[in-house]
Design a protein around this motif. Structure first.
Motif, PDB file in Angstrom:
ATOM      1  N   HIS A 152     -23.924  38.738  79.008  1.00  0.00           N
ATOM      2  CA  HIS A 152     -23.051  38.260  77.934  1.00  0.00           C
ATOM      3  C   HIS A 152     -21.683  37.857  78.486  1.00  0.00           C
ATOM      4  O   HIS A 152     -21.103  36.845  78.066  1.00  0.00           O
ATOM      5  N   ARG A 153     -21.169  38.619  79.414  1.00  0.00           N
ATOM      6  CA  ARG A 153     -19.858  38.307  79.990  1.00  0.00           C
ATOM      7  C   ARG A 153     -19.903  37.005  80.794  1.00  0.00           C
ATOM      8  O   ARG A 153     -18.991  36.182  80.724  1.00  0.00           O
ATOM      9  N   ALA A 156     -19.995  34.129  78.457  1.00  0.00           N
ATOM     10  CA  ALA A 156     -18.649  33.901  77.919  1.00  0.00           C
ATOM     11  C   ALA A 156     -17.793  33.143  78.930  1.00  0.00           C
ATOM     12  O   ALA A 156     -17.044  32.241  78.556  1.00  0.00           O
ATOM     13  N   LEU A 161     -16.393  30.969  75.267  1.00  0.00           N
ATOM     14  CA  LEU A 161     -16.400  31.722  74.021  1.00  0.00           C
ATOM     15  C   LEU A 161     -15.959  33.153  74.291  1.00  0.00           C
ATOM     16  O   LEU A 161     -15.986  33.621  75.431  1.00  0.00           O
ATOM     17  N   SER A 163     -16.237  36.983  74.716  1.00  0.00           N
ATOM     18  CA  SER A 163     -17.335  37.819  75.194  1.00  0.00           C
ATOM     19  C   SER A 163     -17.936  38.657  74.071  1.00  0.00           C
ATOM     20  O   SER A 163     -19.146  38.859  74.025  1.00  0.00           O
ATOM     21  N   ILE A 166     -20.671  36.753  71.904  1.00  0.00           N
ATOM     22  CA  ILE A 166     -21.897  36.249  72.517  1.00  0.00           C
ATOM     23  C   ILE A 166     -23.120  36.984  71.979  1.00  0.00           C
ATOM     24  O   ILE A 166     -24.146  36.361  71.678  1.00  0.00           O
TER      25      ILE A 166
END
Length: 199
Positions: A152-153, A156, A161, A163, A166
């Motif tokens: 997810h990081r 991002a 976007l 983090s 996400i």
């Protein structure tokens, strides 16, 4: 894939040379190191761009421009993983720039063979038609998460976007994809035929 013809054509079109693009931050990446980096990352970058944009020709152009900008930019030297994320970030920004441009294509400008061509290879796969119906951002998130295996990081970092958002955006994209796949195969067995799925 060889990077020499692609880069020399792109750089010549911009009036640049490979040496003119090198800046101190990326000067430690010589031709051989770049060629190896290109070989390891070009296929996945092209796949990402082709899947998100839905246009293989656009993916070719954006991939070439991404590598040129990668070479010309001062990027952090935190290893190949960071360089790869930076390359995907460049490609994402180029894709966004393309989407922002107004579209002005006449039907007369489209080659006849493209109009008469058979369905693209992705439409023949099971996920292709459903993926094509998703919004570009949803396609982008699903591709980065499942085809590239990004966290997810990392997603991002690539998309710009937050983090924290996400996880929710991926959940929504997966739910939309599941709905589209169910719609292709008919009504859900546990749901009456007339009942719709809310998104």
């Amino acid at each position: 894939m060889s990077y020499d013809p692609a880069l020399s054509n792109a750089l010549a079109g911009n009036g640049l040379t490979l040496d003119a693009c090198l800046v101190p931050a990326c000067a430690d990446m010589d031709n051989e190191a770049f060629a190896e980096f290109y070989e390891r990352s070009a296929r996945s970058l092209w796949s990402y761009l082709a899947r998100v944009s839905g246009d293989p020709a656009l993916a070719d152009d954006l991939m070439q421009e991404s590598f040129v900008r990668f070479l010309c930019a001062a990027h952090p030297n935190d290893g190949e993983v960071a360089a790869r994320r930076y390359l995907f970030r460049i490609a994402t920004n180029l894709l966004r720039d393309h989407w922002r441009k107004p579209r002005t294509t006449s039907i007369d400008e489209i080659p006849e063979e493209r109009l008469a061509a058979a369905a693209p290879a992705e439409a023949q796969s099971e996920l292709g038609p459903a993926l094509a119906l998703l919004r570009p951002r949803d396609r982008q998130l699903l591709w980065l998460a499942y085809a590239e295996g990004y966290s997810h990081r990392e997603i991002a970092d690539v998309t710009g976007l937050a983090s924290a958002s996400i996880r929710l955006l991926l959940f929504r994209a997966r739910r939309k994809m599941a709905h589209l796949l169910r719609a292709e195969t008919g009504p859900h067995p546990a749901r009456p035929a007339g009942e719709e799925v809310r998104l």
